[in-house]
Write a protein that holds these residues in place. Structure first.
Motif, mmCIF file in Angstrom:
data_model
loop_
_atom_site.group_PDB
_atom_site.id
_atom_site.type_symbol
_atom_site.label_atom_id
_atom_site.label_comp_id
_atom_site.label_asym_id
_atom_site.label_seq_id
_atom_site.Cartn_x
_atom_site.Cartn_y
_atom_site.Cartn_z
ATOM 1 N N ALA A 33 0.699 -1.217 0.120
ATOM 2 C CA ALA A 33 -0.092 0.146 -0.137
ATOM 3 C C ALA A 33 0.858 1.256 0.110
ATOM 4 O O ALA A 33 0.568 2.443 -0.252
ATOM 5 C CB ALA A 33 -0.723 -0.064 1.148
ATOM 6 N N GLN A 34 2.136 1.034 0.353
ATOM 7 C CA GLN A 34 3.010 2.286 0.255
ATOM 8 C C GLN A 34 4.090 2.625 -0.867
ATOM 9 O O GLN A 34 4.212 3.500 -1.371
ATOM 10 C CB GLN A 34 3.820 2.315 1.595
ATOM 11 C CG GLN A 34 2.779 2.463 2.791
ATOM 12 C CD GLN A 34 3.604 2.203 4.196
ATOM 13 O OE1 GLN A 34 4.046 1.148 4.451
ATOM 14 N NE2 GLN A 34 3.967 3.081 5.015
ATOM 15 N N ARG B 98 0.666 4.974 -4.182
ATOM 16 C CA ARG B 98 -0.391 5.954 -4.466
ATOM 17 C C ARG B 98 -0.172 6.607 -5.601
ATOM 18 O O ARG B 98 -1.408 7.008 -6.338
ATOM 19 C CB ARG B 98 -0.523 6.832 -3.275
ATOM 20 C CG ARG B 98 0.598 7.865 -3.166
ATOM 21 C CD ARG B 98 0.254 8.830 -1.937
ATOM 22 N NE ARG B 98 1.121 9.824 -1.789
ATOM 23 C CZ ARG B 98 2.097 9.832 -0.877
ATOM 24 N NH1 ARG B 98 2.150 8.940 -0.142
ATOM 25 N NH2 ARG B 98 2.824 10.831 -0.733
ATOM 26 N N TRP C 81 -4.709 -2.991 -0.951
ATOM 27 C CA TRP C 81 -5.730 -2.556 -2.179
ATOM 28 C C TRP C 81 -5.894 -3.818 -2.991
ATOM 29 O O TRP C 81 -4.956 -4.775 -3.195
ATOM 30 C CB TRP C 81 -5.044 -1.328 -2.879
ATOM 31 C CG TRP C 81 -4.815 -0.370 -2.057
ATOM 32 C CD1 TRP C 81 -5.312 -0.093 -0.794
ATOM 33 C CD2 TRP C 81 -4.090 0.791 -2.302
ATOM 34 N NE1 TRP C 81 -4.681 1.298 -0.369
ATOM 35 C CE2 TRP C 81 -4.248 1.817 -1.306
ATOM 36 C CE3 TRP C 81 -3.286 1.185 -3.349
ATOM 37 C CZ2 TRP C 81 -3.598 3.137 -1.256
ATOM 38 C CZ3 TRP C 81 -2.818 2.543 -3.633
ATOM 39 C CH2 TRP C 81 -2.937 3.216 -2.528
ATOM 40 N N MET D 170 -5.878 7.723 3.553
ATOM 41 C CA MET D 170 -5.312 6.253 3.392
ATOM 42 C C MET D 170 -4.649 6.011 2.076
ATOM 43 O O MET D 170 -3.588 5.481 1.865
ATOM 44 C CB MET D 170 -6.366 5.083 3.696
ATOM 45 C CG MET D 170 -6.614 4.907 5.334
ATOM 46 S SD MET D 170 -4.959 4.866 6.350
ATOM 47 C CE MET D 170 -4.181 3.323 5.505
ATOM 48 N N HIS D 171 -5.407 6.680 0.948
ATOM 49 C CA HIS D 171 -5.079 6.457 -0.369
ATOM 50 C C HIS D 171 -3.917 7.571 -0.758
ATOM 51 O O HIS D 171 -2.964 7.366 -1.481
ATOM 52 C CB HIS D 171 -6.071 6.705 -1.393
ATOM 53 C CG HIS D 171 -6.989 5.453 -1.486
ATOM 54 N ND1 HIS D 171 -6.578 4.596 -2.292
ATOM 55 C CD2 HIS D 171 -8.248 4.928 -0.481
ATOM 56 C CE1 HIS D 171 -7.505 3.691 -2.261
ATOM 57 N NE2 HIS D 171 -8.503 3.861 -1.296
ATOM 58 N N ALA E 129 -1.259 6.809 3.391
ATOM 59 C CA ALA E 129 -0.604 5.205 3.868
ATOM 60 C C ALA E 129 0.253 5.162 5.004
ATOM 61 O O ALA E 129 1.107 4.482 4.659
ATOM 62 C CB ALA E 129 -0.577 4.331 2.658
ATOM 63 N N ILE F 124 -2.085 1.797 9.080
ATOM 64 C CA ILE F 124 -2.404 0.343 8.505
ATOM 65 C C ILE F 124 -2.210 -0.553 9.506
ATOM 66 O O ILE F 124 -3.130 -1.368 9.666
ATOM 67 C CB ILE F 124 -1.093 0.156 7.340
ATOM 68 C CG1 ILE F 124 -1.386 1.206 6.274
ATOM 69 C CG2 ILE F 124 -1.268 -1.322 6.936
ATOM 70 C CD1 ILE F 124 -0.149 1.156 5.351
#
Length: 300
Positions: free
Chosen positions: A51-52, A76, A259, A282-283, A286, A291
Motif C-alpha cells: 500500500a506504500q 499511491r 488494495w 489512506m490513499h 498510507a 495500516i
C-alpha cells in the motif's frame, strides 16, 4: 565502524536477502505498470508493491558500472495509463566499490548487514541533490571502510538493517522513500502569486484524453459487514460518520487495507469502514501506524 561489502558473492547474498524481505511484504499487482527512467520508459511486469511503495529490480551487467538496479516509488502515484516516475534508486555494484552509484551493503562487527545510501538523489531540477537533501533530511550518516582499497573510508545513510524482521526492513525502506519524495516535491520551484493568478484565470478549454481503467466487482456483503461492525463510526479516527446517506444511514466508505489493485482479497478481514476524510488519507498517505491500526480492527 562498518565494512563495505565488495566481493561479488557477498554482495549477491546481501541483494538476495534484500529482495527476499521485500517479496515477503510486497506482491505483484494485476496490472503491468510502465516505469520511466533517464529518457526511457519500459513496462515492468516484475514490479511488486504494497500500500506504500513499489519496487523493481534488474541486474544491469552491460552498463558502465555493472550493478543491481533497485528502484522504488510510491504506490499511491502508480498510474496504469502513464509512465511512472522513480522516486529513488538504491543501486549496488555487482562487485567492488564505486562512488558512481549511491547504494552499498556493509557489515558491522556482529556480522549484521546494512543497506546504505549516499544521499545522492536525482531529480533534474535545481535544488535537488545530495547536499541539499542531506541538509533537509537531518539524519546522521554512518561511517564505513572499504577493504582492499588502502582502507578508504566513506559515510552514508543507514536505510535498513537487513537482519531485522521483514516488516521492519520494509518499513525502514518505505520511510526513506517517503522522505525523498517529500523532499523532491517540497523543492519544486515556487510560483509567484501573480503568475498563479494568471494561470488560474486561463479560459482555454480543457484537453481530453482517453484512458483505460480497471474496476473490481466487489462483494456487497463485505461492504455491509464492515459498516455494521463500525456501528456508525470511522474505524480509523473513531469519529461519527460526517453525514447520513439518502437512506438515513451513517455514511462510511469501505476501504481495503491491502488494495485490490495490489492483490488484496475482497473479504472482511481485509476491509474496514472509514469516513471520507480518512479514506482519502489512506490513499494519499498510507501511514504505517494507520495500516497497523486498521489491520487490528479488521482482524478483531
Amino acid at each position: 565502524m562498518l565494512t563495505a561489502l565488495i566481493k561479488r558473492q557477498d554482495i549477491a547474498q546481501a541483494q538476495a536477502r534484500l529482495q527476499k524481505k521485500l517479496h515477503s511484504q510486497l506482491t505483484r499487482p494485476r496490472s503491468v505498470f510502465t516505469i520511466g527512467h533517464q529518457g526511457a520508459s519500459d513496462p515492468q511486469p516484475s514490479l511488486i508493491a504494497n500500500a506504500q511503495i513499489w519496487f523493481v529490480h534488474h541486474k544491469l551487467t552491460e552498463s558502465a558500472t555493472p550493478r543491481h538496479w533497485n528502484v522504488f516509488g510510491l504506490t499511491r502515484n502508480l498510474d496504469e495509463s502513464a509512465s511512472n516516475a522513480i522516486v529513488v534508486e538504491i543501486n549496488i555494484p555487482l562487485s567492488g566499490y564505486s562512488r558512481k552509484v549511491a547504494g552499498l551493503f556493509a557489515r558491522d562487527e556482529k556480522g549484521r548487514i546494512f543497506l546504505l545510501h549516499s544521499g545522492k538523489i536525482g531529480g533534474g531540477r535545481k535544488g535537488i541533490g545530495a547536499t541539499n537533501f542531506l541538509k533537509w533530511y537531518k539524519r546522521k550518516k554512518v561511517e564505513y571502510t572499504v577493504p582492499d582499497n588502502e582502507n578508504a573510508q566513506g559515510s552514508a545513510l543507514e536505510i535498513a538493517n537487513l537482519n531485522a524482521t521483514d516488516t521492519d526492513v520494509v518499513t525502514s525502506i518505505a520511510d526513506f522513500i517517503g522522505a525523498v519524495y517529500r523532499f523532491k516535491t517540497r523543492s519544486a520551484p515556487a510560483i509567484s502569486e501573480r503568475d498563479l493568478e494568471q494561470k488560474a484565470t486561463s479560459t482555454r478549454k480543457p484537453r481530453s484524453k482517453k484512458a483505460e481503467t480497471t474496476t473490481y466487482v466487489r462483494n456487497p456483503h463485505v461492504v455491509a459487514y464492515v459498516k455494521k461492525r463500525a456501528n456508525g463510526k470511522c474505524e480509523l479516527c473513531r469519529k461519527k460518520a460526517p453525514f447520513e446517506d439518502s437512506d438515513g444511514k451513517p455514511y462510511l466508505e469501505c476501504h481495503h487495507i491491502t488494495w485490490l489493485a495490489q492483490g488484496g482479497i475482497d473479504t472482511r478481514t481485509n476491509a474496514v469502514a472509514l469516513c471520507p476524510n480518512c479514506h482519502r488519507k489512506m490513499h494519499i498517505c498510507a501511514l504505517n501506524k494507520d495500516i497497523e491500526t486498521l489491520k487490528s480492527k479488521a482482524l478483531g
